[in-house]
Write a protein that holds these residues in place. Sequence first.
Motif, PDB file in Angstrom:
ATOM      1  N   ASN A  40       0.947  -1.019  -0.154  1.00 52.93           N
ATOM      2  CA  ASN A  40      -0.024  -0.034  -0.004  1.00 52.93           C
ATOM      3  C   ASN A  40       0.753   1.317   0.044  1.00 52.93           C
ATOM      4  N   GLY A  41       0.351   2.376  -0.819  1.00 52.09           N
ATOM      5  CA  GLY A  41       1.227   3.511  -0.840  1.00 52.09           C
ATOM      6  C   GLY A  41       2.382   3.383  -1.590  1.00 52.09           C
ATOM      7  N   ALA A  42       2.641   2.367  -2.383  1.00 48.57           N
ATOM      8  CA  ALA A  42       3.695   1.953  -3.030  1.00 48.57           C
ATOM      9  C   ALA A  42       4.102   3.241  -4.399  1.00 48.57           C
ATOM     10  N   GLY A  43       2.794   3.537  -4.843  1.00 52.20           N
ATOM     11  CA  GLY A  43       2.990   4.640  -5.690  1.00 52.20           C
ATOM     12  C   GLY A  43       2.437   3.951  -7.033  1.00 52.20           C
ATOM     13  N   LYS A  44       1.708   2.761  -7.146  1.00 54.85           N
ATOM     14  CA  LYS A  44       1.330   2.047  -8.210  1.00 54.85           C
ATOM     15  C   LYS A  44       0.184   2.910  -8.977  1.00 54.85           C
ATOM     16  N   SER A  45      -1.056   3.225  -8.219  1.00 53.84           N
ATOM     17  CA  SER A  45      -2.104   3.878  -8.801  1.00 53.84           C
ATOM     18  C   SER A  45      -1.377   5.326  -9.344  1.00 53.84           C
ATOM     19  N   SER A  46      -0.477   5.870  -8.588  1.00 59.60           N
ATOM     20  CA  SER A  46      -0.025   6.998  -9.085  1.00 59.60           C
ATOM     21  C   SER A  46       0.710   7.071 -10.423  1.00 59.60           C
ATOM     22  N   TYR A  94      -1.870  12.741 -13.618  1.00 58.52           N
ATOM     23  CA  TYR A  94      -0.622  13.320 -12.838  1.00 58.52           C
ATOM     24  C   TYR A  94       0.356  13.845 -14.021  1.00 58.52           C
ATOM     25  N   GLN A 143      -9.292   2.321  -9.245  1.00 57.77           N
ATOM     26  CA  GLN A 143      -9.117   1.558  -7.974  1.00 57.77           C
ATOM     27  C   GLN A 143     -10.580   1.491  -7.066  1.00 57.77           C
ATOM     28  N   HIS A 175      -3.145  -6.824  -6.015  1.00 59.92           N
ATOM     29  CA  HIS A 175      -2.400  -7.439  -4.775  1.00 59.92           C
ATOM     30  C   HIS A 175      -2.640  -8.942  -4.603  1.00 59.92           C
TER      31      HIS A 175
HETATM   32  N1  LIG Z   1      -3.627  13.364  -5.173  1.00 58.36           N
HETATM   33  C1  LIG Z   1      -2.449  12.887  -4.342  1.00 58.36           C
HETATM   34  N2  LIG Z   1      -2.273  14.094  -3.585  1.00 58.36           N
HETATM   35  C2  LIG Z   1      -1.376  14.020  -2.489  1.00 58.36           C
HETATM   36  N3  LIG Z   1      -0.710  12.776  -2.349  1.00 58.36           N
HETATM   37  C3  LIG Z   1      -0.993  11.749  -3.159  1.00 58.36           C
HETATM   38  C4  LIG Z   1      -2.032  11.722  -4.203  1.00 58.36           C
HETATM   39  N4  LIG Z   1      -2.126  10.669  -4.775  1.00 58.36           N
HETATM   40  C5  LIG Z   1      -1.217   9.805  -4.340  1.00 58.36           C
HETATM   41  N5  LIG Z   1      -0.763  10.418  -3.156  1.00 58.36           N
HETATM   42  C6  LIG Z   1       0.459   9.933  -2.423  1.00 58.36           C
HETATM   43  O1  LIG Z   1       1.251   8.925  -3.065  1.00 58.36           O
HETATM   44  C7  LIG Z   1       1.583   8.116  -2.545  1.00 58.36           C
HETATM   45  C8  LIG Z   1       1.539   6.739  -3.308  1.00 58.36           C
HETATM   46  O2  LIG Z   1       0.088   6.648  -3.597  1.00 58.36           O
HETATM   47  P1  LIG Z   1      -0.676   5.657  -4.371  1.00 58.36           P
HETATM   48  O3  LIG Z   1      -2.174   5.761  -4.468  1.00 58.36           O
HETATM   49  O4  LIG Z   1      -0.024   5.734  -6.050  1.00 58.36           O
HETATM   50  O5  LIG Z   1      -0.211   4.205  -3.856  1.00 58.36           O
HETATM   51  P2  LIG Z   1      -0.807   2.772  -4.453  1.00 58.36           P
HETATM   52  O6  LIG Z   1       0.501   1.895  -4.710  1.00 58.36           O
HETATM   53  O7  LIG Z   1      -1.674   2.798  -5.387  1.00 58.36           O
HETATM   54  O8  LIG Z   1      -1.495   2.223  -3.068  1.00 58.36           O
HETATM   55  P3  LIG Z   1      -2.602   1.288  -2.686  1.00 58.36           P
HETATM   56  O9  LIG Z   1      -2.385  -0.067  -2.777  1.00 58.36           O
HETATM   57  O10 LIG Z   1      -2.909   1.519  -1.457  1.00 58.36           O
HETATM   58  O11 LIG Z   1      -3.675   1.532  -3.726  1.00 58.36           O
HETATM   59  C9  LIG Z   1       0.992   7.699  -0.989  1.00 58.36           C
HETATM   60  O12 LIG Z   1       1.833   8.300   0.083  1.00 58.36           O
HETATM   61  C10 LIG Z   1       0.021   8.752  -1.310  1.00 58.36           C
HETATM   62  O13 LIG Z   1      -0.849   9.317  -0.168  1.00 58.36           O
END
Ligand SMILES: Nc1ncnc2c1ncn2[C@@H]1O[C@H](COP(=O)(O)OP(=O)(O)OP(=O)(O)O)[C@@H](O)[C@H]1O
Lengths: 275, 332
Positions: free
Chosen positions: A58-64, A73, A105, A230
């Motif tokens: 979680n929070g690894a940056g995948k969705s980003s 983004y 997601q 996951h």
């Molecule tokens: N729009 C945003 N504004 C501020 N911070 C963000 C934003 N989007 C993501 N983040 C931050 O970037 C980091 C990565 O988030 P991301 O959603 O990419 O993780 P993830 O790998 O998809 O996690 P998960 O498995 O929980 O979905 C996190 O610390 C999150 O809080």
Amino acid sequence: MGSMEGPMSETVTADGRTIGGVLMEMRGITLRFGGVTAIKDISFDIREGEIRAIIGPNGAGKSSMLNVINGFYHPQDGEIWVRGKKRRALRPHQIAHQGIARTFQNIALFKGMTTLDNIMTGRFTKMRAPWWQQAVWAGPAEREETANREIVERIIDFLEIQPIRKTPVGRLPYGMQKRVELGRALAAEPKLLLLDEPMAGMNVEEKEDMSRFILDVNDEFGTTIALIEHDMGVVMDLSDRVVVLDYGQKIGDGTPADVRNDQAVIDAYLGVPHD
Amino acid sequence: MSADFLNLIEVILNGLMAGVMYALVALGFVLIFKASGIFNYAQGVMALFAALTLVGLQQGQVPFAHLIKAVTGLDVHHWWSMPTLLALLVTVGVMILFAFLVERLILKHLVNQEPIILFMATIGLAYFMEGFGDLMWGSEIKKLDIGIPSGGSFWLEEATIGWAAEGERYFGMYIDLLDVWATVIAVLLVVSLMLFSQYTKTGRALRAVADDHQAALSVGISLRTIWVIVWSIAGFVALVAGIMWGSKLGVQFSLSLIALKALPVLMLGGFTSIPGAIVGGLIIGVGEKVFEFAIGPMIGGATENWFAYVLALLFLVFRPQGLFGEKIIERV
Ligand SMILES: Nc1ncnc2c1ncn2[C@@H]1O[C@H](COP(=O)(O)OP(=O)(O)OP(=O)(O)O)[C@@H](O)[C@H]1O
Ligand SMILES: [Mg+2]
């Protein structure tokens, strides 16, 4: 870890699918939100016709990363190359017109619309009739509407959701909503399909259905797919190659087998503290 | 039938027709609010501006005549009176151009801002347009006539005069033809809007944007294009409302205050529901007329000024999401 930076030539997988050259290449992507660095200097590529998994805690940056790919983004640093050409900064709707479709997601459907209309909206990039023709329901606009409607009906058949064609999607159970969202993305006939946790929150049976659909889409239409997931079992079954992220950094990249045996990846998943 | 009963029917009919007009104004608000989350304070002024433009073109007024005179000393105030149909088309064009400019000059720069900031921007827009309209077309009261029949319907009076019971004083039902036409046109407008949004690609895109911006972008819909379309449609609705009210009351500043009538309708119907705007408009139209008819004389009349607001307040207390609005449940 084993590098999978394969040659640009075509390769044929064990199950007989063809994987072509590089469709999209991320080069040194860095994305920050204020003080948080969501993605730190990540590079990887997606090859034509493959199923590419993106995994990580979680929070690894995948969705980003998906959000960077589809233009939600804009990274502070780095480049995206598509079929050997550098992509200029585009807005998300323009990227959709270039053949990239996605799911979210946290399901993002048009809640007030029926299944049919949701998927029909997925045809947006394929419909050309100007608004004034639509307004008077003129010949070309009408023909376009009918033709696209047929394509949508085929998608509905493919996803086995005929019984909910006319149901407002807000009323559907979670698993069905995920399926409709996939349908909407498929309707665009994308060349790259981005799926953000398509099976999250599903029961075993629903997961099996979804896996089958994903494999069929890839196999029958040759659609390139990048998916976040996951469930390691699903990842192992579906993907050709896996990229592993942790705290915004890439810690692994290779075949599922490679990645599963990689010490850094195992540590990340077991939660070995970073120092 | 007793004369009282017939009078009540007349009151209800008139209320329904007034309600349609309220609904029309409220509809303009709802369209913009759904698509962009903006409460467009300028909706009423848009109706005024559209009506001013229509009258101006129809009467062959030279735009900015006062300004031209002040700057160059030239006294030009009349050139060519456009035929009504052409004037209508040109006015529609002007409203589309207006929508385009609003997007270019305001919305584009305020994307992702707080709703209150967008709201303030529309307040600014309203005052600017009011002044601009004055400067362009002058501020005197103008008569608007585009050929819609008006005056009492003799046919209805004749037809109903014999309905009252023997021996009662009854002179037949009075209904203004203008109201009837306004109702017909408003109904046609709403039905075509509904058909457009149900069965066309652009209509679906409008609904998509109303539901989810991110998802809409992901299927290739440009929010900015949709905003131009939505403001154009709202401009068109404003024009229709401006014509109806302008034909009744004359085109003048107070026309922009019809927006105030839409406010209680919105509280009743919810800000995001088109059926809500229509039903809300009808309830308020009928409610205020019947209340004035039945209760008004007992408490000194003039209840129409405040009735709608009291009704809306009651609604706010007991059903804040409006008649058809989704229940607001805070996520915890
Ligand atoms: N729009 C945003 N504004 C501020 N911070 C963000 C934003 N989007 C993501 N983040 C931050 O970037 C980091 C990565 O988030 P991301 O959603 O990419 O993780 P993830 O790998 O998809 O996690 P998960 O498995 O929980 O979905 C996190 O610390 C999150 O809080
Ligand atoms: Mg995520």
